[in-house]
Design a protein around this motif. Structure first.
Motif, PDB file in Angstrom:
ATOM      1  N   UNK A   1     -23.099  44.013  26.429  1.00 58.28           N
ATOM      2  CA  UNK A   1     -23.465  43.492  25.110  1.00 58.28           C
ATOM      3  C   UNK A   1     -24.662  42.563  25.250  1.00 58.28           C
ATOM      4  N   UNK A   2     -25.611  42.669  24.297  1.00 56.88           N
ATOM      5  CA  UNK A   2     -26.755  41.780  24.245  1.00 56.88           C
ATOM      6  C   UNK A   2     -26.423  40.630  23.305  1.00 56.88           C
ATOM      7  N   UNK A   3     -26.249  39.425  23.865  1.00 56.64           N
ATOM      8  CA  UNK A   3     -25.840  38.269  23.068  1.00 56.64           C
ATOM      9  C   UNK A   3     -26.979  37.825  22.152  1.00 56.64           C
ATOM     10  N   UNK A   4     -26.616  37.575  20.875  1.00 55.08           N
ATOM     11  CA  UNK A   4     -27.600  37.103  19.897  1.00 55.08           C
ATOM     12  C   UNK A   4     -27.375  35.638  19.580  1.00 55.08           C
ATOM     13  N   UNK A   5     -26.132  35.228  19.403  1.00 56.39           N
ATOM     14  CA  UNK A   5     -25.841  33.844  19.050  1.00 56.39           C
ATOM     15  C   UNK A   5     -24.476  33.451  19.595  1.00 56.39           C
ATOM     16  N   UNK A   6     -24.332  32.121  19.862  1.00 53.16           N
ATOM     17  CA  UNK A   6     -23.084  31.600  20.411  1.00 53.16           C
ATOM     18  C   UNK A   6     -22.718  30.337  19.641  1.00 53.16           C
ATOM     19  N   UNK A   7     -21.445  30.225  19.187  1.00 54.74           N
ATOM     20  CA  UNK A   7     -20.995  29.094  18.371  1.00 54.74           C
ATOM     21  C   UNK A   7     -19.697  28.547  18.947  1.00 54.74           C
ATOM     22  N   UNK A   8     -19.639  27.227  19.204  1.00 56.57           N
ATOM     23  CA  UNK A   8     -18.385  26.573  19.584  1.00 56.57           C
ATOM     24  C   UNK A   8     -17.584  26.278  18.320  1.00 56.57           C
ATOM     25  N   UNK A   9     -16.341  26.733  18.273  1.00 57.47           N
ATOM     26  CA  UNK A   9     -15.498  26.586  17.076  1.00 57.47           C
ATOM     27  C   UNK A   9     -14.679  25.309  17.189  1.00 57.47           C
ATOM     28  N   UNK A 132     -34.007  39.876  16.577  1.00 59.43           N
ATOM     29  CA  UNK A 132     -32.806  39.212  16.084  1.00 59.43           C
ATOM     30  C   UNK A 132     -32.518  37.947  16.901  1.00 59.43           C
ATOM     31  N   UNK A 133     -32.641  38.091  18.255  1.00 57.13           N
ATOM     32  CA  UNK A 133     -32.378  36.950  19.134  1.00 57.13           C
ATOM     33  C   UNK A 133     -33.371  35.832  18.856  1.00 57.13           C
ATOM     34  N   UNK A 134     -34.672  36.193  18.680  1.00 56.09           N
ATOM     35  CA  UNK A 134     -35.702  35.188  18.423  1.00 56.09           C
ATOM     36  C   UNK A 134     -35.506  34.538  17.051  1.00 56.09           C
ATOM     37  N   UNK A 135     -35.040  35.322  16.099  1.00 61.04           N
ATOM     38  CA  UNK A 135     -34.840  34.781  14.754  1.00 61.04           C
ATOM     39  C   UNK A 135     -33.849  33.625  14.769  1.00 61.04           C
ATOM     40  N   UNK A 137     -32.916  31.956  17.325  1.00 59.97           N
ATOM     41  CA  UNK A 137     -33.326  30.873  18.229  1.00 59.97           C
ATOM     42  C   UNK A 137     -34.198  29.871  17.486  1.00 59.97           C
ATOM     43  N   UNK A 138     -35.069  30.420  16.595  1.00 61.96           N
ATOM     44  CA  UNK A 138     -36.008  29.549  15.875  1.00 61.96           C
ATOM     45  C   UNK A 138     -35.683  29.426  14.388  1.00 61.96           C
ATOM     46  N   UNK A 139     -34.482  29.839  13.994  1.00 60.83           N
ATOM     47  CA  UNK A 139     -34.073  29.788  12.583  1.00 60.83           C
ATOM     48  C   UNK A 139     -33.981  28.336  12.112  1.00 60.83           C
ATOM     49  N   UNK A 140     -34.505  28.028  10.926  1.00 64.79           N
ATOM     50  CA  UNK A 140     -34.373  26.661  10.372  1.00 64.79           C
ATOM     51  C   UNK A 140     -32.892  26.339  10.162  1.00 64.79           C
ATOM     52  N   UNK A 141     -32.528  25.075  10.312  1.00 66.80           N
ATOM     53  CA  UNK A 141     -31.118  24.680  10.142  1.00 66.80           C
ATOM     54  C   UNK A 141     -30.614  25.055   8.752  1.00 66.80           C
ATOM     55  N   UNK A 150     -27.456  22.097  16.556  1.00 69.09           N
ATOM     56  CA  UNK A 150     -28.477  22.694  17.427  1.00 69.09           C
ATOM     57  C   UNK A 150     -29.005  21.681  18.430  1.00 69.09           C
ATOM     58  N   UNK A 151     -29.229  20.440  17.951  1.00 70.95           N
ATOM     59  CA  UNK A 151     -29.710  19.401  18.864  1.00 70.95           C
ATOM     60  C   UNK A 151     -28.695  19.122  19.971  1.00 70.95           C
ATOM     61  N   UNK A 152     -27.436  19.114  19.559  1.00 66.17           N
ATOM     62  CA  UNK A 152     -26.382  18.891  20.565  1.00 66.17           C
ATOM     63  C   UNK A 152     -26.356  20.008  21.597  1.00 66.17           C
ATOM     64  N   UNK A 153     -26.535  21.238  21.116  1.00 66.34           N
ATOM     65  CA  UNK A 153     -26.540  22.373  22.034  1.00 66.34           C
ATOM     66  C   UNK A 153     -27.708  22.257  23.012  1.00 66.34           C
TER      67      UNK A 153
END
Length: 540
Positions: A1-9, A132-135, A137-141, A150-153
């Motif tokens: 799998x090509x990872x696009x985004x990762x979120x801690x729940x 998609x990955x770049x989007x 990565x640089x997506x506005x909050x 994002x800053x914490x990450x």
């Protein structure tokens, strides 16, 4: 799998982010609105369960390429507890909505996989997936929380890199063969590497005399203390050579102290390095020893040249003694013999002819003995096989008259063949057997035997195999007070009127034995007898 985004729940805000991200990815993959909603709702349902019941939950969304013509959006939620057993209703609901959900719990980790087929997989190229990955990565909050998240990450990622870098440098500092510590200007050791701890066996707390005495050589203590005080006073570096105790052995080290600058340029600590230079010191000392050895060798060569010259002089003296002294002595003896031919026995006594003749004979014997002693030299001869049985047989023939006169009992056991000079060995055994017969007040009994002693059973710790020949008698013996003197030149233990001789016989025996690289000693009991022990090496 090509990872696009990762979120801690972790909380409800993460649940909102997860739902919006799923909707956006599904939209960008060209999925219809109904499919977007179904997929995002199923993911949100399991994410809500993770936030409420789970621990350390993580959501990863990516593109899974099952075949060249088949792709799917895949959401994977991992947790350290069994989520399905905590809330089976949530999993049943998500399964009804999506229809493509898999769950497993192994090794104290649960894994939930929710997938949705992409209807137009051909449009989802590698370039599209990268966009998609770049989007994201640089997506506005999406919200202030998202920005903070994002800053914490980013901070966590930076912290992890910093920790990784610190671990690499700590590992490097602990494994290099250099002893390192950091010391402040109050002599307190701030930190040290594992190499220093393992070397000293105890932690180094302070950089003071009391602590340093434990491992620094006493003679080098002032070197390191004066260097340390100078480095602190001048805020400068210092290097010196000292010895450090390592399990009872002192090893030479080069100690170096370097000021440790802070960002503002101030000094508040010093880095202290101890580098092992023992091998280099040994090389230097060896070179010094070699120089001294060469000087000593030259001195020995000079002394040897002088010794050779002295030996030449002694040879000339021996020649003079052989000819110039013996010749007039023979004439004196001949003239005494002729002068006494026409004299009566009474007249001979009045003019001391007997004493004069006896003294002349004794002087001749003395000169002969001294010459024999001086001529013991193996430099001009080659050793050969000598059968000691033949030597003893010849000696007994020479001593047959005294043996018969004293009714002596001679016992000879089989003797070995040895490497040596026939004439010298004959002289050796002649002197020893003759002494056994001469220094005896009863019927002499002499036993000559031999044995082979291997190197590993040698009583004198000699190298190689040795033949030991013993000559035992029942004579008058030797007092223990004379044990260190009997092999000296002109050493007599009795008055001349008791036993004849010039006191050279045993000295001659020792010289012969030394010439054969052997050893001679004895054991004796006064009034009971003496045993002489002769050690001759099997190989010269």
């Amino acid at each position: 799998m090509k990872e696009i985004i990762k979120i801690n729940l972790d909380n409800e805000m993460d649940l909102i982010l997860a739902h919006k991200r799923c909707m956006k990815i599904a939209e960008m993959c060209g999925m219809p609105s109904s499919f977007q909603t179904r997929f995002s709702t199923a993911v949100s349902e399991i994410a809500r369960c993770s936030i409420a019941k789970g621990k350390d939950s993580v959501l990863v969304i990516g593109i899974h390429i099952t075949k060249a013509t088949q792709k799917e959006i895949l959401a994977i939620i991992t947790d350290s507890i069994d989520l399905k057993s905590c809330n089976p209703e949530a999993f049943n609901y998500a399964s009804k909505i999506s229809g493509n959900i898999e769950y497993s719990f192994k090794g104290n980790q649960s894994t939930t996989r929710i997938s949705q087929q992409v209807l137009s997989p051909g449009l989802l190229s590698e370039t599209k997936i990268k966009s998609l990955i770049d989007y994201f990565k640089f997506e506005p909050p999406l919200s202030p929380y998202d920005e903070i998240r994002k800053k914490n990450i980013e901070l966590i990622a930076l912290s992890e890199k910093l920790i990784e870098s610190e671990n690499r440098y700590r590992k490097l500092a602990n494994t290099i063969p250099i002893l390192i510590c950091e010391v402040n200007d109050r002599n307190k050791v701030l930190l040290y590497n594992e190499s220093l701890l393992h070397y000293l066996k105890v932690p180094l707390q302070t950089f003071e005399r009391k602590s340093l005495t434990v491992f620094i050589h006493p003679e080098d203590m002032e070197v390191i203390l004066e260097g340390w005080e100078k480095a602190k006073a001048n805020q400068s570096s210092f290097s010196g050579e000292i010895r450090i105790n390592n399990s009872g052995t002192y090893i030479w080290h080069l100690v170096t102290m370097i000021p440790n600058k802070s960002e503002d340029g101030s000094f508040n600590s010093w880095l202290v390095y101890f580098v092992d230079i023992n091998a280099q010191k040994l090389v230097v000392e060896t070179l010094k020893d070699n120089t001294q050895l060469k000087m000593t060798q030259r001195e020995l060569e000079s002394a040897n040249s002088k010794l050779v010259f002295k030996n030449k002089e002694l040879e000339q003296f021996a020649y003079i003694a052989s000819h110039d002294l013996q010749e007039p002595l023979r004439k004196i003896m001949i003239m005494i013999s002729r002068a006494s031919e026409n004299l009566s026995e009474e007249q001979k006594k009045d003019y001391y002819f007997d004493r004069i003749a006896l003294s002349a004979t004794r002087l001749s014997d003395l000169i002969t003995d001294v010459l024999n002693y001086s001529r013991i030299d193996n430099n001009k001869h080659f050793f050969g096989e000598v059968d000691l049985n033949d030597i003893i047989a010849e000696i007994l023939g020479d001593l047959s008259m005294i043996i018969e006169e004293k009714s002596a009992l001679i016992t000879i056991e089989p003797l070995p063949q040895v490497l040596g000079l026939n004439t010298q060995l004959r002289q050796l055994f002649y002197n020893l057997v003759n002494n056994s017969l001469k220094f005896n007040t009863t019927v002499p009994s002499v036993t000559i035997s031999a044995t082979l002693v291997p190197e590993d059973n040698n009583p004198l710790v000699l190298s190689g195999d040795y033949d030991i020949i013993s000559i035992a008698d029942n004579g008058i013996g030797i007092e223990s007070q004379y044990s260190n003197r009997i092999f000296n030149m002109f050493q007599r233990l009795h008055e001349r009127d008791q036993y004849g001789g010039n006191g050279i016989g045993l000295a001659l025996c020792q010289r012969i034995i030394e010439n054969h690289n052997g050893i001679i000693n004895f054991t004796s009991t006064p009034g009971e007898g003496t045993i002489f022990w002769i050690y001759l090496p099997k190989q010269q």
